[in-house]
Design a protein around this motif. Structure first.
Motif, PDB file in Angstrom:
ATOM      1  N   UNK A 225      35.404  44.628  48.248  1.00 34.12           N
ATOM      2  CA  UNK A 225      34.137  44.685  47.682  1.00 34.12           C
ATOM      3  C   UNK A 225      33.360  45.441  48.804  1.00 34.12           C
ATOM      4  N   UNK A 226      33.213  45.674  49.917  1.00 39.61           N
ATOM      5  CA  UNK A 226      32.618  46.352  51.113  1.00 39.61           C
ATOM      6  C   UNK A 226      33.116  47.722  51.024  1.00 39.61           C
ATOM      7  N   UNK A 227      34.053  48.006  50.906  1.00 41.44           N
ATOM      8  CA  UNK A 227      34.846  49.315  50.965  1.00 41.44           C
ATOM      9  C   UNK A 227      34.811  50.095  49.644  1.00 41.44           C
ATOM     10  N   UNK A 228      34.463  49.240  48.452  1.00 43.55           N
ATOM     11  CA  UNK A 228      34.404  49.576  47.081  1.00 43.55           C
ATOM     12  C   UNK A 228      35.850  50.284  46.508  1.00 43.55           C
ATOM     13  N   UNK A 229      36.803  49.770  47.190  1.00 42.69           N
ATOM     14  CA  UNK A 229      38.200  49.912  46.666  1.00 42.69           C
ATOM     15  C   UNK A 229      39.126  49.146  47.377  1.00 42.69           C
ATOM     16  N   UNK A 230      40.327  48.822  46.635  1.00 39.08           N
ATOM     17  CA  UNK A 230      41.276  47.816  46.863  1.00 39.08           C
ATOM     18  C   UNK A 230      41.622  48.069  48.353  1.00 39.08           C
TER      19      UNK A 230
ATOM     20  N   UNK B 196      47.738  36.633  48.275  1.00 37.13           N
ATOM     21  CA  UNK B 196      48.051  37.936  47.550  1.00 37.13           C
ATOM     22  C   UNK B 196      46.819  39.081  47.735  1.00 37.13           C
ATOM     23  N   UNK B 197      46.920  39.959  47.099  1.00 34.90           N
ATOM     24  CA  UNK B 197      45.801  41.163  47.205  1.00 34.90           C
ATOM     25  C   UNK B 197      45.510  41.307  45.752  1.00 34.90           C
ATOM     26  N   UNK B 198      44.242  42.110  45.576  1.00 35.28           N
ATOM     27  CA  UNK B 198      43.782  42.187  44.442  1.00 35.28           C
ATOM     28  C   UNK B 198      44.751  43.180  43.624  1.00 35.28           C
ATOM     29  N   UNK B 199      44.733  43.375  42.205  1.00 34.92           N
ATOM     30  CA  UNK B 199      45.706  44.169  41.638  1.00 34.92           C
ATOM     31  C   UNK B 199      44.768  45.236  40.698  1.00 34.92           C
ATOM     32  N   UNK B 200      45.544  46.122  39.996  1.00 40.38           N
ATOM     33  CA  UNK B 200      44.792  47.036  39.289  1.00 40.38           C
ATOM     34  C   UNK B 200      43.934  46.666  38.237  1.00 40.38           C
ATOM     35  N   UNK B 201      44.485  45.616  37.507  1.00 40.47           N
ATOM     36  CA  UNK B 201      43.506  44.989  36.530  1.00 40.47           C
ATOM     37  C   UNK B 201      42.338  44.104  36.996  1.00 40.47           C
ATOM     38  N   UNK B 202      42.645  43.471  38.011  1.00 36.56           N
ATOM     39  CA  UNK B 202      41.626  42.415  38.539  1.00 36.56           C
ATOM     40  C   UNK B 202      40.681  43.040  39.357  1.00 36.56           C
TER      41      UNK B 202
END
Lengths: 346, 346
Positions: B238-243, B258-264
Motif C-alpha cells: 500500500x505504501x509503495x503503491x505496487x505489490x 502469503x503475498x498479494x496476487x494480481x487479482x487481489x
C-alpha cells in the motif's frame, strides 16, 4: 444427606414462590415462557453448531447448543437473570446471596449488576480461578468457604442473616429452573428435528428446565442425562427411586459435583429417560474434540454430553438406536487454560 | 517476485474466467451473490458472537463472525466450494489441484469430496499437523514440497501436468474471491449496524471478497486489514503503491505468510482503508482472549482482527475514533493444541 439439608435451608424460597406448591413440578411451560419474556433482551440467543466430522464419529446428527457463549460463559446466566429480575423492588434492594463453585456465582453477580443490586457469593476455596475472576469482573462480593457443601451452606446462611439479601440457590429454585428451561425453547426452534436432548446433570436445575419445556413441546422427545462416573448420585437416585447423595465426588468436571434437590428430583425421576455415565477420560477426550473439531472452548462439564453420545453406554443401548437427531447442551466454557492443558496431556 | 510468478503460473485460470478481464476487479456483488446461491446449501451460515467484556476492553461494539466454525474449520471452504461447484462437468472429472499451507488444501479436499472428484494438494513440510490431518480426513491426495513458495509452485505445476486436473489457487482466483465475499452478505444481514470490518490479510482473497461485497452494500463501511508485523508485505505494498514481496516472513500466524496476487492487489489498493500491523505478542494475547472470554478456539491468524482492534495503531488513530460497530472476521480455528500451548505460556 446434603441434598435434604439443602432443601430445608432453602424452604423459605420454595414457600415464597406460589408456583411450587400448586403444581406437580417447580416449573412448567408457562413459567418457562414467562422467563423467556423476562430475560430474552438480557441473555444471548446462543447458536447451535454442527459438525459433519462429529456426526460421522457418532453415527448421529448432533446439534450443539453452545451455552459456553452465554454471558458469563455458561447457561447459569439464564436462571440467575430470571431470578434477579423477577424480584419485587423492595425484595431486590438488599441484594442476592448464593453459594456456588463458580458459574452460578458469576451469573448471579452479572444479573445483580445489571439490576443495580449487590450480589454476595460464597465460593469454595477449590473453585477454578477463571470462575472466581468472573465473579470479581461482574462485581460480586466474595465470601470464601471450605470445599464441603455443609461449609458452603453455613457460610451462605451467615451472609444471608448479616445482609438481609435474598437467597438464590444454584438449582433448587423454581425461578432458576424456569430460566434454564428457556434453552429448550430456543433449541427446538433452531433445530426442530431434534428427537433427543443430552444434558449434563449435577444439581438438576438445567435438566429439569430443559426436560419440562422440551417434553411439553414434544412429549416424544427423549431427555438423557450425562453424569460423571465419579459423581454418579443422580444415577443412583434413579435406581433407588429416592435422592441418593455421596460422601465424596471425584471427577474432572468441577461443575457436576452437586446432588439433586427437592425441586429437581421429581423432574429427574419422572422426565429423564436415562442417565449415561462416563469416565473422566471420556470427558477429556470429548473436550479435546470440542476444541479440535468444533472449535469451541468448553469446560469439562460442558463436554460431557458429547462424551455420553460417544460412549458405549449410549451407542450400544438398543433403546437409543433411533436417536437420530441429538441435541447436546454444551453447558459452559469456563476453564483455566493451565488445568485444561494438564488434563489434555495426561 | 513470487507474487508475479504466481500470476503468470495461474494466468490460465484467469483467462478461463470471463469475469476477470471485463471488469475492474476479479469479482463483484453479482458474482458474490451467485456464489452465495451456489454454495449456501453446502456451507455453514456461521454465527456472529459478541461479548460485553470484550466490548468493554476495546471500547467498541464488536461483532465476531466465527468462520472457525465453518466446515473444515476456516472460511476457505466458501471459496473452495464456489470454485469446485462452478466447474463444468467435463472440467471437473479430472479433479482439482492446489498448494496451500493447510486451510485451503483441506477446504478444497472437502469440496472435491462433496462433488465426487479427486483433489491433489501440495503442502509445505512445515504445515501445522492438524491442517494436514484435515486434508487426509477429507480424502485429499498430498504431495509434499519444501517450504518456499517457489517449491510449492513447481510441485503444483508438476502435479497439474501429470493429472490434467484444474488448478484452484488459494486466493488469486475470481471464484475464490467471490466465495469468500459471501461472508459479508451474511455478516451485514446478521449485524446491519456494522460500520467497520477488520479482516486478516495474507494473499488477499478473503479481504478482497469481503471488501467488494461490503462496499457494494454500504459504500461508507470501513474495511481495515490486520497484518502481522513479521509479514507486512501488504502494508508495504500500500505504501509503495505496487505489490511488494518479502524475502522471508516471521510470524506465529501460519496462515498469513502469503503475498498479494494480481487479482487481489487492485482491491486491496483501492478498497482497503488501512492496514493495522500487530506483533506476535498481540496476536497471542488476542488468541488467549478468544479462548478465555469468547470461548472460541481460534488459530493465530484467526485472532489477528481482535489483536488489531485492541492495538494502539487502531485505538490511537483519530481516523478510527468513530468506528463504533466493528465486525471482526475470525478466519479459522485450526491450531495444534501443542503449538497453542507453547505460544500461550511463553
Amino acid at each position: 444427606m446434603y441434598a435434604f439439608m439443602q432443601s430445608s435451608v432453602y424452604c423459605c424460597i420454595m414457600e415464597a414462590n406460589d408456583q411450587v406448591s400448586s403444581k406437580k413440578y417447580a416449573a412448567d411451560i408457562s413459567s418457562i415462557r414467562e422467563a423467556q419474556e423476562r430475560i430474552s433482551s438480557l441473555v444471548h440467543r446462543t447458536p447451535v453448531l454442527s459438525s459433519e466430522t462429529l456426526n460421522s464419529i457418532s453415527g448421529r446428527k448432533l446439534h450443539f447448543k453452545c451455552e459456553c457463549f452465554q454471558k458469563g460463559g455458561a447457561f447459569k446466566f439464564r436462571g440467575a437473570c430470571n431470578a434477579v429480575f423477577s424480584l419485587a423492588n423492595d425484595q431486590a434492594t438488599k441484594g442476592v446471596v448464593t453459594h456456588s463453585s463458580g458459574n452460578h456465582a458469576a451469573a448471579l453477580s452479572l444479573a445483580a449488576k445489571l439490576r443495580g443490586i449487590p450480589a454476595y457469593v460464597v465460593i469454595p476455596k477449590n473453585a477454578p480461578k477463571c470462575k472466581v475472576e468472573n465473579v470479581i469482573r461482574y462485581g460480586g462480593q466474595i465470601f470464601w468457604s471450605e470445599v464441603t457443601v455443609q461449609s458452603r451452606e453455613e457460610m451462605a446462611a451467615k451472609v444471608l442473616q448479616d445482609t438481609g439479601a435474598v437467597l438464590v440457590h444454584p438449582f433448587n429454585d423454581a425461578r432458576i429452573i424456569s430460566g434454564q428451561g428457556t434453552i429448550s425453547l430456543e433449541l427446538l426452534e433452531q433445530a426442530p428435528q431434534i428427537d433427543t436432548i443430552i444434558v449434563p446433570i449435577s444439581g438438576g436445575g438445567l435438566i429439569s428446565g430443559v426436560a419440562l419445556a422440551a417434553k411439553s413441546i414434544n412429549p416424544a422427545i427423549r431427555i438423557l442425562a450425562a453424569e460423571p462416573k465419579g459423581a454418579d448420585d443422580a444415577a443412583r437416585s434413579k435406581a433407588a427411586d429416592h435422592i441418593v447423595t455421596l460422601p465424596e465426588t471425584k471427577t474432572v468436571a468441577d461443575g457436576l459435583r452437586a446432588f439433586l434437590g427437592s425441586l429437581t428430583w421429581p423432574v429427574v425421576r419422572d422426565l429423564v429417560d436415562d442417565i449415561i455415565l462416563v469416565s473422566d477420560k471420556e470427558i477429556i477426550d470429548a473436550m479435546r474434540l470440542c476444541y479440535e473439531i468444533l472449535k469451541v472452548a468448553v469446560e469439562p462439564s460442558g463436554a460431557i454430553g458429547l462424551a455420553a453420545v460417544l460412549s458405549d453406554g449410549f451407542k450400544k443401548n438398543p433403546a437409543w438406536e433411533d436417536c437420530n437427531n441429538v441435541g447436546i447442551i454444551i453447558s459452559g466454557g469456563n476453564v483455566d487454560l493451565g488445568v485444561l492443558w494438564d488434563a489434555l496431556i495426561k
